[in-house]
Design a protein around this motif. Structure first.
Motif, mmCIF file in Angstrom:
data_model
loop_
_atom_site.group_PDB
_atom_site.id
_atom_site.type_symbol
_atom_site.label_atom_id
_atom_site.label_comp_id
_atom_site.label_asym_id
_atom_site.label_seq_id
_atom_site.Cartn_x
_atom_site.Cartn_y
_atom_site.Cartn_z
ATOM 1 N N ARG A 154 38.703 35.627 52.539
ATOM 2 C CA ARG A 154 38.542 36.487 51.378
ATOM 3 C C ARG A 154 38.052 35.710 50.143
ATOM 4 N NH1 ARG A 154 40.623 41.436 51.048
ATOM 5 N NH2 ARG A 154 42.102 40.977 52.727
ATOM 6 N N TRP B 95 34.377 35.223 50.287
ATOM 7 C CA TRP B 95 33.696 36.498 50.046
ATOM 8 C C TRP B 95 33.546 36.760 48.556
ATOM 9 C CZ3 TRP B 95 31.209 40.494 52.417
ATOM 10 C CH2 TRP B 95 31.148 41.714 51.735
ATOM 11 N N GLN B 96 34.559 36.411 47.778
ATOM 12 C CA GLN B 96 34.509 36.624 46.331
ATOM 13 C C GLN B 96 33.540 35.674 45.651
ATOM 14 O OE1 GLN B 96 38.626 36.180 45.259
ATOM 15 N NE2 GLN B 96 39.214 38.212 46.021
ATOM 16 N N SER C 10 30.640 34.150 47.265
ATOM 17 C CA SER C 10 29.261 34.431 47.667
ATOM 18 C C SER C 10 29.273 35.205 48.974
ATOM 19 C CB SER C 10 28.461 33.131 47.838
ATOM 20 O OG SER C 10 27.205 33.381 48.446
ATOM 21 N N LYS C 11 28.636 36.361 48.965
ATOM 22 C CA LYS C 11 28.576 37.177 50.176
ATOM 23 C C LYS C 11 27.745 36.485 51.257
ATOM 24 C CE LYS C 11 30.761 40.558 48.070
ATOM 25 N NZ LYS C 11 30.919 39.932 46.740
ATOM 26 N N LEU C 12 26.667 35.812 50.857
ATOM 27 C CA LEU C 12 25.811 35.136 51.830
ATOM 28 C C LEU C 12 26.533 33.950 52.459
ATOM 29 C CD1 LEU C 12 23.109 34.794 53.245
ATOM 30 C CD2 LEU C 12 22.318 33.456 51.263
ATOM 31 N N TRP D 48 29.726 33.630 52.738
ATOM 32 C CA TRP D 48 30.769 34.202 53.587
ATOM 33 C C TRP D 48 30.190 34.597 54.943
ATOM 34 C CZ3 TRP D 48 31.006 38.946 55.966
ATOM 35 C CH2 TRP D 48 32.231 39.286 56.560
ATOM 36 N N LEU D 49 29.008 35.237 54.948
ATOM 37 C CA LEU D 49 28.391 35.686 56.192
ATOM 38 C C LEU D 49 28.046 34.491 57.082
ATOM 39 C CD1 LEU D 49 27.214 37.945 57.950
ATOM 40 C CD2 LEU D 49 25.070 37.693 56.682
ATOM 41 N N THR E 183 31.317 32.819 58.350
ATOM 42 C CA THR E 183 32.030 33.665 59.308
ATOM 43 C C THR E 183 31.322 33.683 60.656
ATOM 44 O OG1 THR E 183 32.886 35.072 57.524
ATOM 45 C CG2 THR E 183 32.873 36.003 59.753
#
Length: 236
Positions: free
Chosen positions: A173, A176-177, A179-181, A183-184, A187
């Motif tokens: 989490r 994710w907060q 950087s969305k990229l 995080w992707l 993950t």
């Protein structure tokens, strides 16, 4: 009665004797495999025992840290025993399988390059495991020895531990907060390799261990749905 100063020496002597017996047992398995007296089933059976022991030890550790169930001393004691059993069974499995497959190579059932490939892979695994040990255990041993007497399970917060496990290990989490990229990417790498590792363990059991136990060789059966499912999962 033994004096207090004699107890560490006696414990060290017992540990050395235990290590000697275990080393001799591993060497005996290796020699028996080289002599063609052990089938692959011995090694894979030991490997399954190792997985069971380490898995149970991990489960007890999870109960210890993520809940208040069970007695602390009992969980710690059995966790250490099962972990030691799992590691010992793993070493014995490697000895048995090394001897067996080297013998298979000597009699012409396997190609010679596998004799080199196997030890190289084993060396790589040992390096990874040694690195994990030094990073997670040895590096924190001083702090643990210094502060362990102040750590009490009754003061722990299992709810917070479970929340941290979900937020930071499973779903990431915090990343994710940020950087969305990122995080992707993280993950996909983290869970991709985790899934590959688990699938490969299952594949080794079906592909190698199962037939060595006399079970049907579904991995080499053309068009078998289990094999096709694995092919699809690997592609994904």
């Amino acid at each position: 009665m033994l004096s207090t100063s004699a107890l560490p020496q006696e414990t060290a002597s017992i540990q050395r004797a235990s290590f000697t017996v275990e080393a001799c047992a591993g060497l005996a398995l290796l020699v028996a495999g080289l002599a063609g007296q052990l089938s692959a089933a011995w090694g894979y059976a030991l490997f399954c025992l190792a997985a069971a022991g380490l898995g149970c030890a991990l489960m007890l550790m999870a109960i210890l840290t993520l809940s208040r169930q069970g007695k602390t001393a009992t969980l710690v004691s059995w966790g250490i025993r099962l972990a030691r059993f799992g590691v010992l069974a793993y070493v014995f499995a490697v000895c048995a399988l090394s001897g067996h497959y080297t013998h298979e190579t000597f009699i012409g059932k396997m190609e010679w390059h596998w004799v080199i490939f196997g030890p190289l892979i084993l060396f790589a695994l040992v390096c990874v495991e040694l690195g994990i040990y030094r990073k997670l255990l040895k590096a924190n041993a001083i702090s643990w020895n210094r502060y362990s007497r102040f750590i009490n399970r009754d003061d722990a917060d299992p709810v917070a531990m479970r929340k941290t496990l979900v937020d930071e290990v499973i779903v990431h989490r915090s990343l994710w907060q940020i950087s969305k990229l990122r995080w992707l990417r993280h993950t996909l790498i983290f869970w991709g390799f985790t899934a590959m590792f688990l699938m490969e363990l299952a594949a080794v059991f079906l592909r190698e261990a199962g037939p060595s136990f006399g079970w049907p060789d579904i991995w080499r059966t053309p068009g078998h749905p289990v094999r096709l499912a694995f092919d699809l999962a690997y592609d994904v």
